[in-house]
Design a protein around this motif. Structure first.
Motif, PDB file in Angstrom:
ATOM      1  N   UNK A  67       0.802  -1.216   0.000  1.00 34.02           N
ATOM      2  CA  UNK A  67       0.000   0.000   0.000  1.00 34.02           C
ATOM      3  C   UNK A  67       0.841   1.275   0.000  1.00 34.02           C
ATOM      4  N   UNK A  68       2.175   1.120  -0.098  1.00 30.48           N
ATOM      5  CA  UNK A  68       3.044   2.307  -0.037  1.00 30.48           C
ATOM      6  C   UNK A  68       3.043   3.090  -1.338  1.00 30.48           C
ATOM      7  N   UNK A  69       3.342   4.397  -1.238  1.00 30.02           N
ATOM      8  CA  UNK A  69       3.369   5.240  -2.443  1.00 30.02           C
ATOM      9  C   UNK A  69       4.700   5.135  -3.167  1.00 30.02           C
ATOM     10  N   UNK A  70       5.759   4.822  -2.407  1.00 25.79           N
ATOM     11  CA  UNK A  70       7.066   4.695  -3.062  1.00 25.79           C
ATOM     12  C   UNK A  70       7.625   6.012  -3.549  1.00 25.79           C
ATOM     13  N   UNK A  71       7.547   7.038  -2.707  1.00 25.22           N
ATOM     14  CA  UNK A  71       7.977   8.376  -3.146  1.00 25.22           C
ATOM     15  C   UNK A  71       9.465   8.439  -3.511  1.00 25.22           C
ATOM     16  N   UNK A  72      10.301   7.581  -2.853  1.00 24.87           N
ATOM     17  CA  UNK A  72      11.746   7.638  -3.140  1.00 24.87           C
ATOM     18  C   UNK A  72      12.074   7.148  -4.543  1.00 24.87           C
ATOM     19  N   UNK A  73      11.083   6.471  -5.173  1.00 23.50           N
ATOM     20  CA  UNK A  73      11.292   5.967  -6.537  1.00 23.50           C
ATOM     21  C   UNK A  73      10.992   7.054  -7.566  1.00 23.50           C
ATOM     22  N   UNK A  74      10.494   8.198  -7.124  1.00 20.12           N
ATOM     23  CA  UNK A  74      10.123   9.274  -8.040  1.00 20.12           C
ATOM     24  C   UNK A  74       8.622   9.268  -8.272  1.00 20.12           C
ATOM     25  N   UNK A  75       8.106  10.259  -9.031  1.00 19.69           N
ATOM     26  CA  UNK A  75       6.656  10.359  -9.234  1.00 19.69           C
ATOM     27  C   UNK A  75       6.129   9.206 -10.084  1.00 19.69           C
ATOM     28  N   UNK A  76       4.838   8.895  -9.931  1.00 18.97           N
ATOM     29  CA  UNK A  76       4.232   7.838 -10.748  1.00 18.97           C
ATOM     30  C   UNK A  76       3.271   7.001  -9.935  1.00 18.97           C
ATOM     31  N   UNK A  77       2.975   5.804 -10.444  1.00 20.91           N
ATOM     32  CA  UNK A  77       2.017   4.888  -9.809  1.00 20.91           C
ATOM     33  C   UNK A  77       2.557   4.437  -8.453  1.00 20.91           C
TER      34      UNK A  77
END
Ligand code: C5P
Length: 249
Positions: free
Chosen positions: A17-27
């Motif tokens: 359920x994480x947004x994964x902000x450290x991966x950059x913008x996107x899904x």
């Protein structure tokens, strides 16, 4: 059937359920693709590859449960494994708790596996399950660390100099991975007992430790790394390419 003769049943909870902000913008991170297939599907397949796993509970972004359900339905997954999708929470700790609440009766061993570790080999999954079935209440796959690690007093502004507090002896440190394996009741008890503070626990075994229960480490695997930063996507695709090349011979 009495408890003595009932075969052990193993379920996996996958917080995704994480947004994964450290991966950059996107899904949301779990829905980013590796070689065209969402990371979450790789992670589910990695768990279902173990013959011991009879149920996988995916904890989806709270507004994305239907999308995740459709995704699982659209991809080929082993017949022997059941799937459930539940909506997640604001922190990983909450998401795992919501996944645990969805487990049916009769599950004796629970694994918790990050969707962000899509490439863990089945031998690592089986080693964790075996250690729980052999009597450990909490099992963590982990690797020695390559870097020397410093404990610091975090700087007030990002990028500022940070005071070093301690330098733990490197040979005694391990970097922990998932799937982490647990006796079902022990993990449920930890989630029921330990209140959510701040960003919550990032590691389920740490919650069990706080209850005073023993946690053991088994060897992890370099391919069980967490996809966190953009470079990790490049590494993950390279691992998949190497596997395909090896399968071809
Ligand atoms: O953010 P981090 O990489 O530590 O997340 C680890 C795992 O926890 C990821 O699979 C992520 O999707 C999951 N997570 C979650 N619910 C949250 C935050 C993270 O399921 N609210």
């Amino acid at each position: 059937m009495s408890d003595e003769v009932r075969p052990p049943r193993t379920a996996v909870v996958i917080p995704a359920a994480g947004r994964g902000v450290r991966l950059g913008p996107g899904a949301p991170k779990a829905l980013r693709t590796l070689n065209g297939t969402p990371m979450l599907i790789h992670a589910v397949r990695a768990m279902a590859a173990s013959r011991a796993v009879s149920l996988v509970v995916v904890v989806a972004p709270h507004d994305g449960a239907a999308e995740v359900k459709n995704l699982l339905d659209a991809h080929a997954l082993p017949e022997r494994t059941d799937y459930l999708v539940v909506p997640g929470g604001d922190t990983r700790q909450e998401s795992v708790r919501l996944g645990l609440e969805a487990l049916p009766e009769g599950i004796t061993t629970v694994l918790v596996h990050d969707a962000a570790r899509p490439l863990v080999p089945v031998d690592t999954v089986d080693a964790v399950i075996e250690a729980v079935r052999d009597g450990a209440v909490a099992v963590v796959p982990a690797l020695p660390v390559a870097d020397t690690v410093k404990e610091v007093e975090p700087a007030e502004k990002p990028g500022g100099p940070e005071q070093v507090v301690a330098t733990p002896v490197r040979a005694r440190l391990r970097a922990v991975q998932t799937p982490q394996g647990f006796d079902h009741d022990t993990l449920v008890n930890a989630h029921a007992t330990i209140a959510l503070t701040g960003e919550g626990a990032t590691d389920d075994a740490g919650m069990v430790e706080r209850l005073g229960a023993p946690v053991v480490v088994v060897p992890g695997h370099e391919e069980a790394f967490k996809v966190t930063r953009p470079l990790d996507l490049v590494l993950a695709e390279a691992v998949l390419a190497r596997r395909r090349a090896n399968d071809g011979f």
